[in-house]
Scaffold this motif. Structure first.
Motif, mmCIF file in Angstrom:
data_model
loop_
_atom_site.group_PDB
_atom_site.id
_atom_site.type_symbol
_atom_site.label_atom_id
_atom_site.label_comp_id
_atom_site.label_asym_id
_atom_site.label_seq_id
_atom_site.Cartn_x
_atom_site.Cartn_y
_atom_site.Cartn_z
ATOM 1 N N TYR A 93 29.527 98.048 68.747
ATOM 2 C CA TYR A 93 29.215 97.910 67.268
ATOM 3 C C TYR A 93 28.859 99.500 67.052
ATOM 4 O O TYR A 93 27.927 100.121 67.463
ATOM 5 C CB TYR A 93 27.649 97.292 67.087
ATOM 6 C CG TYR A 93 27.900 96.010 67.413
ATOM 7 C CD1 TYR A 93 28.377 95.034 66.467
ATOM 8 C CD2 TYR A 93 27.528 95.266 68.540
ATOM 9 C CE1 TYR A 93 28.231 93.589 66.693
ATOM 10 C CE2 TYR A 93 27.771 93.723 68.779
ATOM 11 C CZ TYR A 93 28.222 92.983 67.784
ATOM 12 O OH TYR A 93 28.058 91.603 67.957
ATOM 13 N N ASN A 173 20.743 99.618 69.124
ATOM 14 C CA ASN A 173 21.239 99.304 68.051
ATOM 15 C C ASN A 173 19.944 98.786 67.233
ATOM 16 O O ASN A 173 20.126 98.949 65.988
ATOM 17 C CB ASN A 173 22.318 98.160 68.350
ATOM 18 C CG ASN A 173 23.569 98.478 68.806
ATOM 19 O OD1 ASN A 173 23.887 99.656 68.649
ATOM 20 N ND2 ASN A 173 24.183 97.915 69.656
ATOM 21 N N GLU A 174 18.973 98.370 67.746
ATOM 22 C CA GLU A 174 18.016 97.480 66.976
ATOM 23 C C GLU A 174 17.279 98.681 66.009
ATOM 24 O O GLU A 174 16.489 98.389 65.107
ATOM 25 C CB GLU A 174 17.079 96.882 67.767
ATOM 26 C CG GLU A 174 17.376 95.688 68.315
ATOM 27 C CD GLU A 174 18.066 96.009 69.771
ATOM 28 O OE1 GLU A 174 18.574 97.121 70.003
ATOM 29 O OE2 GLU A 174 17.919 95.092 70.834
ATOM 30 N N ALA A 177 18.888 98.524 62.903
ATOM 31 C CA ALA A 177 19.253 97.249 62.689
ATOM 32 C C ALA A 177 18.196 96.593 61.950
ATOM 33 O O ALA A 177 18.304 95.814 61.085
ATOM 34 C CB ALA A 177 19.696 96.196 63.839
ATOM 35 N N LEU A 180 18.099 97.477 58.488
ATOM 36 C CA LEU A 180 19.178 96.792 57.745
ATOM 37 C C LEU A 180 18.770 95.342 57.379
ATOM 38 O O LEU A 180 19.107 94.848 56.356
ATOM 39 C CB LEU A 180 20.613 96.946 58.319
ATOM 40 C CG LEU A 180 20.830 98.368 58.679
ATOM 41 C CD1 LEU A 180 21.969 98.570 59.432
ATOM 42 C CD2 LEU A 180 21.284 98.962 57.194
ATOM 43 N N LEU A 181 18.189 94.926 58.317
ATOM 44 C CA LEU A 181 17.790 93.401 58.278
ATOM 45 C C LEU A 181 17.000 93.185 57.130
ATOM 46 O O LEU A 181 17.319 92.320 56.130
ATOM 47 C CB LEU A 181 17.192 92.694 59.660
ATOM 48 C CG LEU A 181 16.754 91.445 59.575
ATOM 49 C CD1 LEU A 181 18.088 90.628 60.038
ATOM 50 C CD2 LEU A 181 15.743 91.086 60.840
ATOM 51 N N MET A 210 24.993 96.015 58.653
ATOM 52 C CA MET A 210 24.403 95.364 59.712
ATOM 53 C C MET A 210 25.260 94.849 60.597
ATOM 54 O O MET A 210 24.961 94.789 61.944
ATOM 55 C CB MET A 210 23.409 94.157 59.091
ATOM 56 C CG MET A 210 22.845 93.433 60.120
ATOM 57 S SD MET A 210 21.344 93.787 60.658
ATOM 58 C CE MET A 210 20.777 92.776 61.729
ATOM 59 N N SER A 213 26.306 97.260 62.995
ATOM 60 C CA SER A 213 25.452 97.692 63.985
ATOM 61 C C SER A 213 24.733 96.927 64.990
ATOM 62 O O SER A 213 24.431 97.532 66.246
ATOM 63 C CB SER A 213 23.960 98.197 63.005
ATOM 64 O OG SER A 213 24.552 98.852 61.859
ATOM 65 N N TRP A 214 24.813 95.636 64.941
ATOM 66 C CA TRP A 214 24.033 94.997 65.865
ATOM 67 C C TRP A 214 24.492 93.228 65.769
ATOM 68 O O TRP A 214 24.776 92.882 64.793
ATOM 69 C CB TRP A 214 22.551 94.676 65.354
ATOM 70 C CG TRP A 214 21.630 94.274 66.586
ATOM 71 C CD1 TRP A 214 21.633 94.350 67.609
ATOM 72 C CD2 TRP A 214 20.501 93.515 66.186
ATOM 73 N NE1 TRP A 214 20.662 93.708 68.523
ATOM 74 C CE2 TRP A 214 20.083 93.244 67.412
ATOM 75 C CE3 TRP A 214 19.899 92.949 65.049
ATOM 76 C CZ2 TRP A 214 18.745 92.301 67.731
ATOM 77 C CZ3 TRP A 214 18.505 92.098 65.214
ATOM 78 C CH2 TRP A 214 18.126 92.141 66.523
ATOM 79 N N TYR A 217 23.316 90.276 63.779
ATOM 80 C CA TYR A 217 23.632 90.186 62.378
ATOM 81 C C TYR A 217 23.721 88.664 62.118
ATOM 82 O O TYR A 217 23.656 88.083 60.889
ATOM 83 C CB TYR A 217 25.054 90.672 61.796
ATOM 84 C CG TYR A 217 26.043 90.002 62.503
ATOM 85 C CD1 TYR A 217 26.918 88.964 61.562
ATOM 86 C CD2 TYR A 217 26.691 90.447 63.788
ATOM 87 C CE1 TYR A 217 28.071 88.371 62.437
ATOM 88 C CE2 TYR A 217 27.909 89.867 64.312
ATOM 89 C CZ TYR A 217 28.501 88.874 63.747
ATOM 90 O OH TYR A 217 29.624 88.122 64.018
ATOM 91 N N THR A 414 13.104 90.183 65.332
ATOM 92 C CA THR A 414 13.510 89.683 63.959
ATOM 93 C C THR A 414 12.253 88.717 63.502
ATOM 94 O O THR A 414 12.271 88.393 62.214
ATOM 95 C CB THR A 414 14.428 88.329 64.110
ATOM 96 O OG1 THR A 414 14.309 87.494 65.177
ATOM 97 C CG2 THR A 414 16.082 89.229 64.494
#
Lengths: 749, 160
Positions: A93, A173-174, A177, A180-181, A210, A213-214, A217, A414
């Motif tokens: 990613y 990545n997180e 991410a 972005l989330l 997103m 990146s991860w 998604y 998340t």
């Protein structure tokens, strides 16, 4: 902190502009707090990349910065997965690396010469400030209260559930991410509220970012259709929903397909199907909506039934045909593992072996979220009370997120945003109610008393509407008590977060820290010592075999080719390494020769009591190898007849003969007086005679014996097998201990 | 894309009337198309037939009477997109999907453009005004252009 800011707001913030200025200042302070609380690791240790995966990301970023974007996109890496190589550019990613590359070049353009490593280390804290801001925006969409957004931003900034993956140096990545989330969700709510294509397109663009990146998604891909579906089921279909969802889906799916690693997945795999299905469903609904406006209602009903029946029949026929023709794949193992948490454990050991894929333990929720976790249901309840479209989103997200956080430890990440938002709504409601210094005026009070009396009488009549206006707190005592309690909780939360961050989440795990007897800190730096040794003492293309956990670190720090790494894309290859580790020397040696292994690296914690070592991971190696060669590697044989996993003299023969056992304990006896060798992890005394190694030479052992490196012997010059050659050498050793190799070479010639 | 631009540029000009007569028939045909399939599915009911005809007639009447000229142009464009999309899909089924990239980007270009045009149509319809307090017709058109640009950028990038 937040309570204070509230009071300041209440006192000074009379004018609108003052309030705005205050809000900006508070947000900046929150961002500063979020960044600085993540710097513990840099202060305690140093500016270093943490753990395992970040080392790969770091290496990829360096490659990107050095070779440019196009080369990075087409990067084929022949220094990992040794004989196979990895199409790295197409299987990662790229969002994270590209982000730091852009920052790097932007700073260069501004003539600020920053090392790429420092950008990578500090990227996660910087983005955590942005995440706090995104949480502020998202919460402001939910409620009219001014304080809720600020509280949510503060929670988001310091909640340990998010800090766990975003401390300085955790270049994963997180790191970007989660920002972005949250921001994608904000844009989605905005698009849905306004029914604007532009916001929908922005949402799609950030969704694309997103996706770049991860892998998480898919969470958005499933959550947005679910939200839309719930809205439709509640009878809340609106043209705004159509515009927002269709714009997002049409643009977002195309955007996601631009990433080579994702490619055609959005039209092929089952986790993307709900979004596609709902997209089609919305087209039908929009068409029906139009027809309804054109027809009188009786005719519309007939039309609706005919149309619905026809569509359903066609759809079902299409589905049956497509499934029987094999175009749509049936539900795969990944799907089952989401519902049945033990599915992976039974069928896919490589997934189950990863520690962050384990189900979450209950205390983890409190540990990561502290008092937010019990305010979370209250916040969700408050959302139920208003239940506009955006509140439905919070409710759906809360249910969905809670489930997945329970299934996998890493998905706690998340859940954290929605917990912060819901808890902020709850707290701000409480504070807004109790911080109101005015008492309710007498008329209200009278009315209220009357109502109260009425409720007493009519409590059984069930007229809920009459009991509603029961608001207003009279005594300052109750106000004081509640506000003090809330302030205390907030302060405790800050304390808890600081404590958790500094104690649990700030260890780089590359560098270990221990306390000496006098309380001072002692740094254990065996990993870097060993990797540095590899870098300086081995050929540039010497292949290192180790368990996959250390593949990325070897690639990043020692810059040597590895057989397997944390990417785990090829289960068979990992199983091969597992087999080499778990078999006897005679079996392992041909495997190592075939893979051109030069050095073998094991992690051994017995001397120091470091429990994350290879002997403790050994059963996973056995299991993964057994998955491919069930006849040659059997997990049962590594246990004693009584079913215990032991390493002392009770250990099973297979265990004692395995390469991993021998490499770990080779020469370990020499550290102790005879018969006193002690394993400080397993807390057992080891057998008096240590294992012998015939096919490997000990090359390097780090200061605390955490890392041991062995060199794979070349074929014997006289064509003997290694066991007899070693036995011969041992026989000679008594006479000529100093000379081992040189005379033998001479004799051949 | 170029085609769509032309269509819309033409919209306010005088040529609209001559085009409209063509478009309205084509788009009614578009609406009746799914209806026709459902009637064949349920054709056994003779009694329903007359009411069914009535229904189609009603829709057609409603459409020709209450749809502004510009919206009809949008409908024509949407019908065109449906035809193009259907052709691509047919090709994919009959001749195979070999350059899957190309098929996907072509097909999703039509689908995406259709959806965006539908959104524009919804936003500019008088009856839906209360749903979109923040979106004026001009803003809707600007949004539409921006979104289309993004869409076609992705499609071109994806087509290989």
């Amino acid at each position: 902190m937040s309570a204070n800011s509230l009071q300041v707001l209440a006192a000074a913030g009379k004018g609108e502009s003052t309030r705005t200025a205050l809000r900006v200042i508070i947000l900046c302070l929150i961002a500063a707090a979020a960044v600085s609380s993540r710097l513990f690791s840099v202060i305690r240790f140093e500016s270093i990349i943490h753990e395992f995966d970040p080392w790969f990301n770091f290496r990829a970023t360096k490659y990107l910065v050095a070779n440019g974007f196009y080369k990075f996109w087409d990067w084929f890496d022949d220094r990992t997965w040794h004989p196979l190589g990895r199409v790295t550019g197409g299987t990662l990613y790229p969002g994270l690396m590209v982000t730091s590359g852009v920052i790097y070049h932007a700073l260069r353009a501004l003539t600020i010469p920053v090392d790429i490593r420092n950008i990578c280390v500090l990227l996660a804290p910087a983005f955590s400030g942005l995440t706090a801001f995104a949480a502020y925006l998202l919460t402001n969409e939910m409620t009219t209260s001014n304080s809720a957004g600020l509280l949510a931003a503060a929670f988001m900034g310091i909640a340990p559930g998010y800090i766990s993956r975003s401390v300085a140096g955790s270049y994963d990545n997180e790191a970007i991410a989660i920002f972005l989330l949250v921001f994608t969700f904000y844009l989605w709510i905005k698009a849905l509220k306004l029914g604007s294509m532009l916001w929908g397109a922005l949402c799609a663009l950030f969704y694309g970012y997103m996706v770049a990146s991860w892998g998480g998604y898919a969470f958005i891909t499933c959550l947005l259709p679910l939200h839309a579906l719930v809205l439709i089921c509640m009878g809340r279909y609106s043209t705004r929903l159509y515009v927002a969802y269709c714009t997002w889906y049409a643009l977002g799916t195309l955007a996601s397909m631009q990433i080579p690693f994702v490619g055609f997945l959005p039209v092929k795999t089952s986790e993307h199907m709900p979004a596609l299905g709902l997209f089609g469903f919305l087209q039908l609904l929009a068409f029906l909506d139009y027809v309804r406006s054109a027809l009188p209602s009786r005719q519309y009903q007939t039309f609706l039934w005919l149309f619905a029946g026809g569509t359903f029949g066609l759809g079902l026929a299409g589905l049956v045909i497509a499934t029987s023709a094999g175009i749509i794949a049936p539900w795969g193992g990944r799907f089952y593992s989401l519902w049945d948490t033990s599915y992976a454990k039974i069928h896919i050991p490589i997934i189950a072996s990863v520690s962050e894929h384990q189900p979450t333990a209950w205390p983890a929720f409190f540990f990561d979220l502290n008092f937010l976790i019990w305010l979370f249901p209250a916040g969700v309840y408050l959302c139920f009370q208003q239940l506009a479209d955006e509140h439905v989103f919070i409710v759906v997200y809360a249910l969905f997120g809670s489930y997945f956080a329970g299934v996998m430890v890493r998905l706690m990440l998340t859940l954290t945003p929605v917990v912060c938002v819901a808890a902020a709504i709850a707290i701000s409601t409480v504070l807004d109610t109790y911080l109101d210094a005015r008492s309710p005026d007498p008329e209200n009070a009278k009315a209220e008393e009357a109502v109260e009396g009425a409720t007493k009488k009519a409590s059984k009549s069930g007229l809920k509407s009459t009991t509603k206006p029961l608001v207003g707190i009279y005594s300052y005592v109750s106000k004081g008590v509640v506000v003090t309690a809330m302030t205390l909780y907030l302060l405790l939360f800050v304390l808890h977060c600081t404590w958790v961050t500094s104690n649990a989440y700030s260890s780089p795990s590359v560098v270990l820290a221990s306390k000496l007897a006098d309380g001072s800190q002692h740094i254990i730096d065996d990993y870097r010592e060993a990797y540095q040794w590899l870098r300086q003492n081995t050929k540039d293309d010497a292949k290192i075999m180790s368990w996959w956990d250390y593949g990325y670190q070897i690639g990043g720090m020692a810059d040597r080719p590895t057989l397997v790494d944390n990417n785990t894309w090829n289960n068979t290859h990992i199983a091969t390494v597992g087999k080499a580790m778990s078999s006897s020397e005679e079996v392992s040696y041909p495997i190592m020769r075939q893979h051109e292994v030069d050095y073998v690296l094991v992690v051994f914690g017995a001397l120091l009591g470091y429990s994350g070592d290879d002997i403790n991971k050994f059963l996973w190696m056995v299991r993964i190898a057994e998955g491919i060669w069930p006849d040659e590697v059997k997990e049962r044989e590594f246990f004693t007849p009584r079913g215990e996993y032991r390493v002392d003299d009770q250990a099973s023969e297979t265990m004692k003969n395995s390469l991993m056992y021998k490499m770990s304990y080779y020469n370990y006896n020499s550290l102790f007086p005879p018969g006193q060798a002690q394993d400080r992890v397993r807390q057992v005394r080891l057998p008096e005679v240590g294992p012998t190694l015939n096919v490997l030479d000990e090359a390097f052992t780090s200061e605390n014996w955490i890392i041991r490196i062995y060199k794979v012997k070349d074929l014997d010059n006289l064509g003997r097998d290694h066991a007899s050659a070693a036995a011969f050498d041992r026989g000679l050793k008594k006479k000529r201990a100093a000379k081992k190799r040189a005379p033998r070479v001479l004799r051949v010639e | 894309m170029a085609k769509s631009r032309n269509n819309r540029d033409v919209a306010p000009s005088a040529a609209a009337t001559t085009q409209a007569s063509v478009t309205s028939t084509s788009s009614t045909a578009n609406i009746t198309a799914p209806a026709a399939t459902t009637t064949t599915a349920k054709s056994s009911k003779a009694a329903a037939k007359s009411s069914w005809d009535q229904m189609v007639l009603n829709i057609a009447n409603h459409y020709t009477k209450s749809t502004p000229q510009r919206t009809k142009l949008l409908d024509a464009f949407m019908a065109f997109l449906v035809v193009v999309g259907a052709l691509q899909f047919l090709y994919c089924i009959l001749a195979g999907n070999y350059p899957f990239n190309a098929f996907l980007s072509g097909f999703s270009a039509t689908v995406g453009q259709f959806v965006l045009t539908a959104s524009l149509r919804i936003q500019t319809t008088e009856a839906n005004k209360s749903d979109f307090p923040a979106v004026s017709p001009e803003r809707a058109f600007a949004d539409f252009v921006v979104c289309s640009l993004i869409l076609h950028f992705f499609c071109v990038n994806f087509i290989n």
